[in-house]
Design a protein around this motif. Structure first.
Motif, PDB file in Angstrom:
ATOM      1  N   ILE A 147       4.943   0.298  -5.256  1.00  0.00           N
ATOM      2  CA  ILE A 147       6.353  -0.013  -5.047  1.00  0.00           C
ATOM      3  C   ILE A 147       6.533  -1.532  -5.020  1.00  0.00           C
ATOM      4  O   ILE A 147       5.652  -2.264  -4.570  1.00  0.00           O
ATOM      5  N   GLU A 148       7.656  -1.999  -5.523  1.00  0.00           N
ATOM      6  CA  GLU A 148       8.020  -3.423  -5.475  1.00  0.00           C
ATOM      7  C   GLU A 148       8.970  -3.630  -4.302  1.00  0.00           C
ATOM      8  O   GLU A 148       9.616  -2.679  -3.842  1.00  0.00           O
ATOM      9  N   PRO A 149       9.091  -4.866  -3.813  1.00  0.00           N
ATOM     10  CA  PRO A 149      10.029  -5.130  -2.711  1.00  0.00           C
ATOM     11  C   PRO A 149      11.450  -4.666  -3.077  1.00  0.00           C
ATOM     12  O   PRO A 149      11.878  -4.806  -4.222  1.00  0.00           O
ATOM     13  N   ASP A 150      12.142  -4.088  -2.097  1.00  0.00           N
ATOM     14  CA  ASP A 150      13.533  -3.619  -2.259  1.00  0.00           C
ATOM     15  C   ASP A 150      13.693  -2.524  -3.315  1.00  0.00           C
ATOM     16  O   ASP A 150      14.776  -2.347  -3.862  1.00  0.00           O
ATOM     17  N   GLU A 151      12.636  -1.788  -3.603  1.00  0.00           N
ATOM     18  CA  GLU A 151      12.685  -0.727  -4.602  1.00  0.00           C
ATOM     19  C   GLU A 151      12.586   0.622  -3.893  1.00  0.00           C
ATOM     20  O   GLU A 151      11.811   0.773  -2.954  1.00  0.00           O
ATOM     21  N   PRO A 202       0.813  -1.217   0.000  1.00  0.00           N
ATOM     22  CA  PRO A 202       0.000   0.000   0.000  1.00  0.00           C
ATOM     23  C   PRO A 202       0.851   1.274   0.000  1.00  0.00           C
ATOM     24  O   PRO A 202       0.599   2.223   0.737  1.00  0.00           O
ATOM     25  N   ILE A 203       1.875   1.261  -0.849  1.00  0.00           N
ATOM     26  CA  ILE A 203       2.743   2.430  -1.056  1.00  0.00           C
ATOM     27  C   ILE A 203       2.891   2.566  -2.559  1.00  0.00           C
ATOM     28  O   ILE A 203       3.262   1.606  -3.241  1.00  0.00           O
ATOM     29  N   SER A 204       2.580   3.739  -3.074  1.00  0.00           N
ATOM     30  CA  SER A 204       2.609   3.905  -4.526  1.00  0.00           C
ATOM     31  C   SER A 204       3.194   5.255  -4.922  1.00  0.00           C
ATOM     32  O   SER A 204       3.467   6.110  -4.076  1.00  0.00           O
ATOM     33  N   VAL A 205       3.358   5.411  -6.235  1.00  0.00           N
ATOM     34  CA  VAL A 205       3.813   6.680  -6.807  1.00  0.00           C
ATOM     35  C   VAL A 205       2.760   7.185  -7.786  1.00  0.00           C
ATOM     36  O   VAL A 205       1.998   6.406  -8.364  1.00  0.00           O
ATOM     37  N   LEU A 206       2.739   8.481  -7.934  1.00  0.00           N
ATOM     38  CA  LEU A 206       1.954   9.166  -8.951  1.00  0.00           C
ATOM     39  C   LEU A 206       2.947  10.053  -9.682  1.00  0.00           C
ATOM     40  O   LEU A 206       3.655  10.830  -9.038  1.00  0.00           O
ATOM     41  N   VAL A 207       3.028   9.914 -10.994  1.00  0.00           N
ATOM     42  CA  VAL A 207       3.968  10.710 -11.779  1.00  0.00           C
ATOM     43  C   VAL A 207       3.189  11.543 -12.782  1.00  0.00           C
ATOM     44  O   VAL A 207       2.549  11.004 -13.686  1.00  0.00           O
ATOM     45  N   VAL A 208       3.227  12.869 -12.603  1.00  0.00           N
ATOM     46  CA  VAL A 208       2.575  13.787 -13.528  1.00  0.00           C
ATOM     47  C   VAL A 208       3.565  14.087 -14.652  1.00  0.00           C
ATOM     48  O   VAL A 208       4.615  14.692 -14.411  1.00  0.00           O
ATOM     49  N   LEU A 209       3.235  13.627 -15.855  1.00  0.00           N
ATOM     50  CA  LEU A 209       4.068  13.904 -17.026  1.00  0.00           C
ATOM     51  C   LEU A 209       3.506  15.133 -17.726  1.00  0.00           C
ATOM     52  O   LEU A 209       2.300  15.222 -17.968  1.00  0.00           O
TER      53      LEU A 209
END
Length: 149
Positions: free
Chosen positions: A42-46, A9-16
């Motif tokens: 996010i993936e493990p160890d990333e 439950p940790i993610s990124v949002l990238v505004v291009l």
């Protein structure tokens, strides 16, 4: 057939964006008229920056150098939509989303993964903010001007 691993439950949002007030949005394949910026867990160890670079590549085909991505050092927490909770460990109801942005050329070739997205479009900031389904995505688009250098 193997089952996909559960999401963290940790993610990124990238505004291009193109640097001229236009935002690249992509349309989700799994829900009609759900437009968004690039997102992903996010993936493990990333590290978060690695997640942002990977997701931009996976969702648009654009390989960005880490120097091109701006980490806003901002995050928000939101409730995961009920219809997506099965993707997370049991009992997880909220996600923490970290915001990034990157300036790209409007001439960048976009290669969508048809299993994830069916269309893309460049839109002016206000139109893009109105089009996205996620409130946190809308706020990120409207706050982009604070993160332009």
């Amino acid at each position: 057939m193997s089952q996909k691993p559960l999401k963290q439950p940790i993610s990124v949002l990238v505004v291009l964006h193109d640097g001229n007030g236009n935002i690249l949005l992509i349309k989700r394949a799994d829900y009609q008229n759900f437009w968004q910026s690039v997102t992903g867990s996010i993936e493990p160890d990333e590290q978060l920056i690695e997640t942002a670079i990977r997701e931009v590549y996976e969702e648009t085909g654009i390989l960005l150098p880490d120097t091109q991505i701006i980490d806003w050092n901002e995050s928000s927490q939101y409730e995961i939509y009920q219809h997506w909770r099965h993707r997370y460990p049991e009992g997880v109801t909220h996600n923490t989303e970290h915001v990034f942005s990157a300036k790209i050329s409007r001439n960048s070739p976009i290669k969508l993964n048809p299993k994830e997205h069916t269309a893309y479009d460049w839109m002016p900031v206000k139109e893009a903010a109105d089009k996205v389904f996620s409130p946190s995505n809308k706020m990120a688009i409207l706050n982009l001007h604070k993160h332009l250098f």
